[in-house]
Design a protein around this motif. Structure first.
Motif, PDB file in Angstrom:
ATOM      1  N   UNK A 109       0.816  -1.213   0.000  1.00 61.42           N
ATOM      2  CA  UNK A 109       0.000   0.000   0.000  1.00 61.42           C
ATOM      3  C   UNK A 109       0.849   1.263   0.000  1.00 61.42           C
ATOM      4  N   UNK A 110       1.980   1.221   0.682  1.00 61.80           N
ATOM      5  CA  UNK A 110       2.868   2.383   0.687  1.00 61.80           C
ATOM      6  C   UNK A 110       3.479   2.587  -0.695  1.00 61.80           C
ATOM      7  N   UNK A 111       3.833   1.483  -1.349  1.00 63.51           N
ATOM      8  CA  UNK A 111       4.382   1.566  -2.712  1.00 63.51           C
ATOM      9  C   UNK A 111       3.345   2.125  -3.685  1.00 63.51           C
ATOM     10  N   UNK A 112       2.111   1.639  -3.561  1.00 67.49           N
ATOM     11  CA  UNK A 112       1.061   2.026  -4.507  1.00 67.49           C
ATOM     12  C   UNK A 112       0.677   3.502  -4.421  1.00 67.49           C
ATOM     13  N   UNK A 113       0.954   4.153  -3.297  1.00 67.07           N
ATOM     14  CA  UNK A 113       0.596   5.565  -3.149  1.00 67.07           C
ATOM     15  C   UNK A 113       1.265   6.437  -4.210  1.00 67.07           C
ATOM     16  N   UNK A 114       2.462   6.037  -4.644  1.00 68.50           N
ATOM     17  CA  UNK A 114       3.197   6.820  -5.644  1.00 68.50           C
ATOM     18  C   UNK A 114       2.726   6.569  -7.066  1.00 68.50           C
ATOM     19  N   UNK A 115       1.877   5.561  -7.257  1.00 73.60           N
ATOM     20  CA  UNK A 115       1.476   5.170  -8.612  1.00 73.60           C
ATOM     21  C   UNK A 115       0.122   5.733  -9.018  1.00 73.60           C
ATOM     22  N   UNK A 116      -0.732   6.053  -8.059  1.00 67.95           N
ATOM     23  CA  UNK A 116      -2.132   6.350  -8.364  1.00 67.95           C
ATOM     24  C   UNK A 116      -2.292   7.497  -9.356  1.00 67.95           C
ATOM     25  N   UNK A 117      -1.733   8.664  -9.053  1.00 69.34           N
ATOM     26  CA  UNK A 117      -1.896   9.828  -9.929  1.00 69.34           C
ATOM     27  C   UNK A 117      -1.215   9.629 -11.282  1.00 69.34           C
ATOM     28  N   UNK A 118       0.058   9.194 -11.338  1.00 68.47           N
ATOM     29  CA  UNK A 118       0.676   8.965 -12.655  1.00 68.47           C
ATOM     30  C   UNK A 118      -0.100   7.972 -13.518  1.00 68.47           C
ATOM     31  N   UNK A 119      -0.565   6.870 -12.939  1.00 68.40           N
ATOM     32  CA  UNK A 119      -1.297   5.862 -13.712  1.00 68.40           C
ATOM     33  C   UNK A 119      -2.620   6.423 -14.218  1.00 68.40           C
ATOM     34  N   UNK A 120      -3.313   7.173 -13.378  1.00 70.80           N
ATOM     35  CA  UNK A 120      -4.602   7.746 -13.787  1.00 70.80           C
ATOM     36  C   UNK A 120      -4.424   8.782 -14.905  1.00 70.80           C
ATOM     37  N   UNK A 121      -3.364   9.592 -14.821  1.00 74.10           N
ATOM     38  CA  UNK A 121      -3.121  10.596 -15.866  1.00 74.10           C
ATOM     39  C   UNK A 121      -2.739   9.946 -17.200  1.00 74.10           C
ATOM     40  N   UNK A 122      -1.968   8.869 -17.147  1.00 81.80           N
ATOM     41  CA  UNK A 122      -1.645   8.144 -18.381  1.00 81.80           C
ATOM     42  C   UNK A 122      -2.907   7.586 -19.026  1.00 81.80           C
ATOM     43  N   UNK A 123      -3.807   7.039 -18.196  1.00 83.07           N
ATOM     44  CA  UNK A 123      -5.062   6.498 -18.728  1.00 83.07           C
ATOM     45  C   UNK A 123      -5.973   7.609 -19.239  1.00 83.07           C
ATOM     46  N   UNK A 124      -6.039   8.720 -18.492  1.00 80.91           N
ATOM     47  CA  UNK A 124      -6.899   9.842 -18.890  1.00 80.91           C
ATOM     48  C   UNK A 124      -6.493  10.386 -20.252  1.00 80.91           C
ATOM     49  N   UNK A 125      -5.181  10.467 -20.485  1.00 82.49           N
ATOM     50  CA  UNK A 125      -4.665  10.967 -21.760  1.00 82.49           C
ATOM     51  C   UNK A 125      -4.565   9.878 -22.829  1.00 82.49           C
ATOM     52  N   UNK A 126      -4.996   8.657 -22.469  1.00 79.10           N
ATOM     53  CA  UNK A 126      -4.982   7.501 -23.375  1.00 79.10           C
ATOM     54  C   UNK A 126      -3.580   7.242 -23.939  1.00 79.10           C
TER      55      UNK A 126
END
Length: 481
Positions: free
Chosen positions: A126-143
């Protein structure tokens, strides 16, 4: 170029990159997975399956809280991202502490100290995943799915190799646990490197209350969905032995393999695409029907075709010790096309913010499947599989009818989409099953002959009953080739 055509081209391009990433990694990943299964025991998989009930639930809850809100939000500001980052850090630290404190409780429930140990180790994810949420969502949002696919390919391959090496060296169930941690850690690091966070977190929430409310509703929906997906193992883990749970878990894993590889691909692209046209419900309804028709036509022969040859596939790939998983796997594969179809509605419903509707759908499915599982759990792995075969079609028809009303499509039109693939699939299964007594050959040759016979049967009947779907699939592949 019209907005509709531009979106269609963007979706096809995204699907191409996501599919390429899946194809490149999955052949190797599947081969290594089957090798690992041969090295490990049903007990190993049973223990990991029981520990995954809590870890997977908490992980899914957090994933729904933030990522979907970022993707769906049209007016995303830097200040909103800062506040989201602060909320993500606080919540992930909280979930780490929550799982660590509940590990002994879960171990006591399953009467296993090992389950407690596993949960204390993978809580660090869970501590590792905290750094991934925003970058992963922005990559998906921008397709930006080319970069996503490369990251997924590298992470999957490294994790698969690591798991196999540890299993070969005799680490047992720990090879599965550590392999998953390696996958999550590497994926998070690469995602952060691809889309780094160049701002500090803010621990205010005044600009993101609406997003958190939307994410919170999706989290409630995720809770129900997770209960729906995992209550079979949770109930069975209390009643059955780890070996019985392991046989069912492997049967379910084999049955879910095609869905786990195809469904995330579609969901990963579909939600951002539907979010771009969230103000055009008629266009969304048309795309939903088209997606259902094409995906059912493509996935049903995969699931039912695999079901017709599990008696050859299980001993060939997993070994004789897994023969007890043949019947549960066959039964679960028969129900998978409906499970796939049901999930395919959700990206469109989510883009329209129909979260309450999705919650009611899940309530129907949870109640029906809970009753079915409680009745059948006493009959072992095969009983659990039969619970899905008996209960889920009822839940599916109720949910499909409700979704048709919400998306302004005719339920009869949707049911009509199912008829040709199901008739063709049933004939394919019958032909393959009937041919088994006439084919006397080496197991590999027999498997190839049965697959060929089944494929010819399905394709031939589909050309007679629903030629339009076959032409559309070929046209889509040609345009995207």
């Amino acid at each position: 170029m019209t907005k509709d055509s531009k979106l269609k081209n963007q979706v096809l391009s995204s699907l191409k990159w996501v599919a390429m990433g899946k194809i490149v990694t999955q052949i190797l990943r599947w081969a290594m997975t089957f090798w690992v299964i041969r090295l490990l025991s049903p007990d190993d998989y049973g223990l990991v399956a029981m520990s995954d009930v809590l870890f997977g639930f908490l992980n899914l809850l957090l994933g729904s809280l933030f990522a979907s809100s970022i993707i769906q939000e049209k007016n995303l500001t830097k200040q909103s991202l800062k506040q989201l980052f602060g909320a993500i850090i606080v919540s992930h630290l909280g979930f780490f502490a929550l799982q660590y404190s509940l590990a002994d409780v879960a171990g006591s429930y399953y009467k296993s100290d090992i389950v407690s140990q596993i949960l204390k180790v993978n809580a660090w994810c869970f501590i590792i995943l905290a750094l991934e949420v925003i970058p992963a969502a922005l990559l998906a949002k921008n397709m930006e799915f080319k970069r996503v696919s490369i990251i997924a390919a590298i992470s999957n391959i490294v994790a698969a190799v690591s798991t196999l090496v540890m299993a070969y060296l005799g680490y047992g169930f720990w090879s599965l646990v550590i392999g998953e941690i390696i996958f999550i850690g590497l994926r998070a690091a690469l995602t952060f490197a691809a889309k780094p966070i160049d701002f500090l977190p803010s621990f205010k929430i005044n600009d993101i209350t609406a997003m958190l409310k939307f994410g919170g509703m999706l989290s409630i929906q995720s809770v129900l969905f997770y209960v729906f997906m995992h209550m079979d193992v949770a109930i069975a883990g209390r009643i059955m032995t780890p070996t019985e749970v392991g046989l069912y878990a492997i049967g379910l894993q084999v049955a879910l393999m095609p869905q786990k590889k195809i469904m995330p691909l579609l969901r990963q692209v579909a939600f951002p695409a539907f979010s771009q046209i969230q103000d055009q419900p008629k266009l969304i309804a048309n795309y939903v029907l088209k997606a259902q028709r094409l995906c059912i036509s493509l996935t049903l022969p995969i699931f039912w075709g695999l079901a017709s040859v599990t008696d050859l596939v299980i001993p060939l790939l997993l070994g004789e010790k897994w023969l007890g998983a043949v019947i549960p796997t066959t039964i679960m594969l028969m129900i998978m096309p409906l499970r796939f179809s049901e999930e395919l509605f959700n990206p469109a419903l989510k883009s329209l913010k129909k979260v309450n509707h999705m919650l009611v759908n899940l309530c129907f499915m949870v109640v029906i499947m809970f009753i079915s599982i409680m009745v059948a759990a006493r009959y072992g792995a095969t009983g659990l599989a039969l619970a899905w075969l008996c209960g889920f079609p009822i839940a599916y028809l109720i949910v499909a009818w409700r979704n048709s009303q919400t998306l302004n499509t005719q339920f009869s039109q949707f049911v009509k989409l199912l008829l040709a693939p199901m008739l063709s699939g049933a004939a394919m299964f019958a032909v393959v099953y009937g041919a088994k007594s006439f084919i006397e050959a080496d197991i590999v040759v027999a498997l190839l002959l049965q697959i060929t016979l089944g494929g010819i049967t399905y394709l031939g009947l589909m050309l007679l009953l629903d030629r339009a779907s076959i032409k559309e699939v070929l046209s889509m592949l040609k345009r995207n080739g």
